[in-house]
Design a protein around this motif. Structure first.
Motif, PDB file in Angstrom:
ATOM      1  N   ASP A  23       0.828  -1.215   0.000  1.00 19.64           N
ATOM      2  CA  ASP A  23       0.000   0.000   0.000  1.00 19.64           C
ATOM      3  C   ASP A  23       0.856   1.256   0.000  1.00 19.64           C
ATOM      4  O   ASP A  23       0.388   2.339  -0.369  1.00 19.64           O
ATOM      5  N   LYS A  24       2.133   1.107   0.389  1.00 20.65           N
ATOM      6  CA  LYS A  24       3.084   2.231   0.379  1.00 20.65           C
ATOM      7  C   LYS A  24       4.204   1.981  -0.642  1.00 20.65           C
ATOM      8  O   LYS A  24       5.288   2.542  -0.523  1.00 20.65           O
ATOM      9  N   TYR A  25       3.917   1.158  -1.646  1.00 22.29           N
ATOM     10  CA  TYR A  25       4.929   0.784  -2.641  1.00 22.29           C
ATOM     11  C   TYR A  25       6.186   0.216  -1.963  1.00 22.29           C
ATOM     12  O   TYR A  25       7.303   0.439  -2.411  1.00 22.29           O
ATOM     13  N   ASN A  26       5.953  -0.503  -0.873  1.00 22.33           N
ATOM     14  CA  ASN A  26       7.033  -1.143  -0.093  1.00 22.33           C
ATOM     15  C   ASN A  26       8.053  -0.133   0.432  1.00 22.33           C
ATOM     16  O   ASN A  26       9.257  -0.434   0.527  1.00 22.33           O
ATOM     17  N   ALA A  27       7.560   1.059   0.772  1.00 23.21           N
ATOM     18  CA  ALA A  27       8.427   2.062   1.402  1.00 23.21           C
ATOM     19  C   ALA A  27       8.929   1.510   2.737  1.00 23.21           C
ATOM     20  O   ALA A  27       8.230   0.779   3.435  1.00 23.21           O
ATOM     21  N   ILE A  28      10.158   1.872   3.093  1.00 26.41           N
ATOM     22  CA  ILE A  28      10.829   1.269   4.243  1.00 26.41           C
ATOM     23  C   ILE A  28      10.602   2.107   5.500  1.00 26.41           C
ATOM     24  O   ILE A  28      11.131   3.212   5.626  1.00 26.41           O
ATOM     25  N   ASN A  29       9.808   1.585   6.421  1.00 29.13           N
ATOM     26  CA  ASN A  29       9.664   2.230   7.723  1.00 29.13           C
ATOM     27  C   ASN A  29      10.615   1.568   8.716  1.00 29.13           C
ATOM     28  O   ASN A  29      11.329   0.625   8.380  1.00 29.13           O
ATOM     29  N   TYR A  30      10.610   2.060   9.941  1.00 34.04           N
ATOM     30  CA  TYR A  30      11.569   1.563  10.934  1.00 34.04           C
ATOM     31  C   TYR A  30      11.394   0.068  11.189  1.00 34.04           C
ATOM     32  O   TYR A  30      12.374  -0.674  11.297  1.00 34.04           O
ATOM     33  N   GLN A  31      10.146  -0.371  11.257  1.00 32.07           N
ATOM     34  CA  GLN A  31       9.890  -1.778  11.514  1.00 32.07           C
ATOM     35  C   GLN A  31      10.423  -2.657  10.381  1.00 32.07           C
ATOM     36  O   GLN A  31      10.982  -3.726  10.619  1.00 32.07           O
ATOM     37  N   MET A  32      10.285  -2.193   9.142  1.00 28.84           N
ATOM     38  CA  MET A  32      10.806  -2.977   8.015  1.00 28.84           C
ATOM     39  C   MET A  32      12.330  -3.063   8.082  1.00 28.84           C
ATOM     40  O   MET A  32      12.905  -4.117   7.797  1.00 28.84           O
ATOM     41  N   PHE A  33      12.996  -1.970   8.469  1.00 28.50           N
ATOM     42  CA  PHE A  33      14.448  -2.019   8.645  1.00 28.50           C
ATOM     43  C   PHE A  33      14.812  -3.144   9.622  1.00 28.50           C
ATOM     44  O   PHE A  33      15.697  -3.956   9.360  1.00 28.50           O
ATOM     45  N   LYS A  34      14.126  -3.188  10.761  1.00 25.77           N
ATOM     46  CA  LYS A  34      14.424  -4.184  11.775  1.00 25.77           C
ATOM     47  C   LYS A  34      14.150  -5.602  11.270  1.00 25.77           C
ATOM     48  O   LYS A  34      14.898  -6.530  11.557  1.00 25.77           O
ATOM     49  N   LYS A  68       8.508  10.372   6.227  1.00 25.50           N
ATOM     50  CA  LYS A  68       7.538  10.918   7.189  1.00 25.50           C
ATOM     51  C   LYS A  68       7.413  10.019   8.401  1.00 25.50           C
ATOM     52  O   LYS A  68       7.416  10.486   9.543  1.00 25.50           O
ATOM     53  N   SER A  69       7.330   8.726   8.174  1.00 28.85           N
ATOM     54  CA  SER A  69       7.181   7.769   9.268  1.00 28.85           C
ATOM     55  C   SER A  69       8.387   7.813  10.209  1.00 28.85           C
ATOM     56  O   SER A  69       8.229   7.838  11.434  1.00 28.85           O
ATOM     57  N   VAL A  70       9.583   7.826   9.627  1.00 27.84           N
ATOM     58  CA  VAL A  70      10.800   7.792  10.450  1.00 27.84           C
ATOM     59  C   VAL A  70      11.019   9.115  11.163  1.00 27.84           C
ATOM     60  O   VAL A  70      11.345   9.148  12.357  1.00 27.84           O
ATOM     61  N   MET A  71      10.819  10.238  10.454  1.00 32.00           N
ATOM     62  CA  MET A  71      11.107  11.547  11.037  1.00 32.00           C
ATOM     63  C   MET A  71      10.093  11.955  12.101  1.00 32.00           C
ATOM     64  O   MET A  71      10.360  12.827  12.925  1.00 32.00           O
ATOM     65  N   ASN A  72       8.914  11.324  12.094  1.00 30.84           N
ATOM     66  CA  ASN A  72       7.920  11.631  13.129  1.00 30.84           C
ATOM     67  C   ASN A  72       8.315  11.077  14.486  1.00 30.84           C
ATOM     68  O   ASN A  72       7.723  11.421  15.503  1.00 30.84           O
ATOM     69  N   SER A  73       9.328  10.198  14.501  1.00 35.22           N
ATOM     70  CA  SER A  73       9.795   9.633  15.766  1.00 35.22           C
ATOM     71  C   SER A  73      11.298   9.806  15.881  1.00 35.22           C
ATOM     72  O   SER A  73      12.073   9.087  15.240  1.00 35.22           O
ATOM     73  N   PRO A  74      11.751  10.766  16.690  1.00 36.12           N
ATOM     74  CA  PRO A  74      13.197  10.971  16.874  1.00 36.12           C
ATOM     75  C   PRO A  74      13.909   9.702  17.344  1.00 36.12           C
ATOM     76  O   PRO A  74      15.053   9.450  16.960  1.00 36.12           O
ATOM     77  N   LEU A  75      13.239   8.881  18.153  1.00 37.04           N
ATOM     78  CA  LEU A  75      13.860   7.653  18.644  1.00 37.04           C
ATOM     79  C   LEU A  75      14.130   6.680  17.500  1.00 37.04           C
ATOM     80  O   LEU A  75      15.135   5.969  17.504  1.00 37.04           O
ATOM     81  N   GLN A  76      13.228   6.638  16.510  1.00 37.39           N
ATOM     82  CA  GLN A  76      13.444   5.766  15.365  1.00 37.39           C
ATOM     83  C   GLN A  76      14.625   6.245  14.535  1.00 37.39           C
ATOM     84  O   GLN A  76      15.434   5.441  14.068  1.00 37.39           O
ATOM     85  N   ALA A  77      14.737   7.549  14.337  1.00 33.58           N
ATOM     86  CA  ALA A  77      15.861   8.097  13.588  1.00 33.58           C
ATOM     87  C   ALA A  77      17.183   7.750  14.276  1.00 33.58           C
ATOM     88  O   ALA A  77      18.160   7.361  13.631  1.00 33.58           O
ATOM     89  N   VAL A  78      17.190   7.867  15.608  1.00 30.15           N
ATOM     90  CA  VAL A  78      18.387   7.510  16.366  1.00 30.15           C
ATOM     91  C   VAL A  78      18.670   6.025  16.222  1.00 30.15           C
ATOM     92  O   VAL A  78      19.820   5.601  16.046  1.00 30.15           O
ATOM     93  N   GLY A  79      17.626   5.200  16.277  1.00 22.05           N
ATOM     94  CA  GLY A  79      17.784   3.759  16.154  1.00 22.05           C
ATOM     95  C   GLY A  79      18.364   3.349  14.818  1.00 22.05           C
ATOM     96  O   GLY A  79      19.132   2.383  14.722  1.00 22.05           O
ATOM     97  N   LEU A  80      18.023   4.082  13.765  1.00 21.25           N
ATOM     98  CA  LEU A  80      18.550   3.782  12.434  1.00 21.25           C
ATOM     99  C   LEU A  80      20.020   4.156  12.311  1.00 21.25           C
ATOM    100  O   LEU A  80      20.802   3.440  11.685  1.00 21.25           O
ATOM    101  N   LEU A  81      20.399   5.276  12.886  1.00 19.44           N
ATOM    102  CA  LEU A  81      21.721   5.843  12.645  1.00 19.44           C
ATOM    103  C   LEU A  81      22.758   5.501  13.712  1.00 19.44           C
ATOM    104  O   LEU A  81      23.960   5.634  13.468  1.00 19.44           O
ATOM    105  N   PHE A  82      22.315   5.040  14.878  1.00 26.12           N
ATOM    106  CA  PHE A  82      23.246   4.816  15.986  1.00 26.12           C
ATOM    107  C   PHE A  82      24.229   3.688  15.667  1.00 26.12           C
ATOM    108  O   PHE A  82      23.867   2.655  15.098  1.00 26.12           O
ATOM    109  N   LYS A  83      25.479   3.880  16.051  1.00 28.42           N
ATOM    110  CA  LYS A  83      26.500   2.839  15.955  1.00 28.42           C
ATOM    111  C   LYS A  83      27.513   3.070  17.071  1.00 28.42           C
ATOM    112  O   LYS A  83      27.781   4.210  17.465  1.00 28.42           O
TER     113      LYS A  83
END
Length: 273
Positions: A23-34, A68-83
Motif C-alpha cells: 500500500d506504500k509501494y514497499n516504502a521502508i519504515n523503521y519496523q521494516m528495517f528491523k 515521514k514515518s521515520v522523522m515523526n519519531s526521533p527515537l526511530q531516527a536515532v535507532g537507524l543511525l546509531f553505531k
C-alpha cells in the motif's frame, strides 16, 4: 521476532525474501528495517540455504525510505543511525551491506519502482534482475540527503566515479535499459522472477562451499592488494579441498560428463563461510 513487512519462505534451499508493504509501494519504515536485519541474521545461521531471491510485493521493489514515518519519531531516527564505532554498520546500513556479508548468492528481482533506500538495498545483492518497465534511482539528493545506507560499497564496484557522482547528484530516474547500460543492473528480463528461479536452479547444482568462497573472495579482493588477493585465494582453496562438498562436486561433474543424471546431493555449507 514477528514480521509484518518482510516475508521469508524457504523452498528447496532457496530463501524467498519479500518486502510486503504494497500500500506504500514497499516504502521502508523503521519496523521494516528491523525485520530485514532480522531476516539477514537468520539466513546467515541457516547453512541449508543455498541462495536468496529478494523482491518486493505486488509489482514494486521499494519506493525508498518512508521519510515521514521515520522523522515523526526521533527515537526511530536515532535507532537507524546509531553505531558504537564510526566504522561499524548501523541498522540503516546493515539492510544493504548485510546481503553482501551472507555466504550465499543474493539475487534481487526488481519490478516497478526501486528508489532511494530501495536502490540501496538492491545494491547489496550480488545480482540484480529487472523487468523492462522498472524505474531505478539513487534519489536521496532530491530530499537534500546523502545516500548513507552502504550502497556505495557496491556502487563503486559497478560504475566509474564520475558516473556515480552524476547518478547521485542528479537523482535521475533511469529506465531498465539505461540502468543496464550504466552497469547498475545485471540483466533485463521479461519475467525477472522466472529468470531468478532459473539461475537459482543452476547455482544450486554447484557446491555451496565453493559459492561461499567465490563470493567472499570477489567481494574482499575486488579492491584489495594483490598480496591479500593471492593469500585469500590460497586459503580458500585449501579449505575447499579439505571439504566433503568438493568431493561431491567432482563426482557430479564426472557423472554429468558421462551423460548420467547426477545423484550426489551437496551437504549443507561448511561452518565458517
Amino acid at each position: 521476532m514477528r514480521r509484518e513487512f518482510v516475508q521469508l519462505e524457504i523452498e528447496k534451499g532457496v530463501a524467498y525474501v519479500t518486502l510486503t508493504r504494497p500500500d506504500k509501494y514497499n516504502a521502508i519504515n523503521y519496523q521494516m528495517f528491523k525485520e530485514i536485519d532480522s531476516v539477514i541474521s537468520e539466513l546467515k545461521k541457516d547453512r541449508a540455504v543455498k541462495l536468496v531471491i529478494l523482491s518486493g510485493a505486488e509489482g514494486n521493489f521499494s519506493s525508498g525510505l518512508d521519510v515521514k514515518s521515520v522523522m515523526n519519531s526521533p527515537l526511530q531516527a536515532v535507532g537507524l543511525l546509531f553505531k558504537w564505532l564510526p566504522g561499524n554498520a548501523n541498522l540503516a546500513q546493515r539492510v544493504s551491506c548485510g546481503w553482501r556479508a551472507l555466504p550465499i548468492p543474493v539475487i534481487a528481482v526488481i519490478e516497478g519502482c526501486c528508489f532511494g533506500g530501495g536502490m540501496q538495498i538492491a545494491l547489496g545483492a550480488d545480482i540484480r534482475l529487472v523487468s523492462p518497465e522498472a524505474k531505478l534511482s539513487i534519489m536521496e539528493a532530491k530530499w537534500g540527503l546523502v545516500p548513507d545506507m552502504a550502497g556505495l560499497i557496491s556502487l563503486r564496484e559497478l560504475v566509474g566515479k564520475d558516473r556515480a557522482m552524476l547518478l547521485t547528484m542528479t537523482a535521475k530516474v533511469l529506465s531498465a535499459q539505461e540502468s543496464l547500460e550504466v552497469g547498475l543492473v545485471t540483466e533485463v528480463a521479461q519475467s525477472p522472477m522466472a529468470r531468478a528461479k532459473e539461475l537459482a536452479e543452476e547455482i544450486s547444482c554447484t557446491s555451496p562451499d565453493a559459492n561461499a568462497a567465490i563470493k567472499m573472495s570477489i567481494n574482499k579482493s575486488w579492491t584489495a592488494s594483490v598480496r591479500q588477493l593471492l593469500s585469500r585465494e590460497s586459503i580458500s582453496q585449501i579449505r575447499l579441498l579439505m571439504g566433503k562438498n568438493r568431493v561431491i562436486a567432482a563426482k557430479r561433474n564426472s557423472q554429468d560428463a558421462k551423460g548420467v543424471e547426477p545423484k550426489s546431493e551437496y551437504r549443507v555449507r561448511q561452518s565458517g563461510w
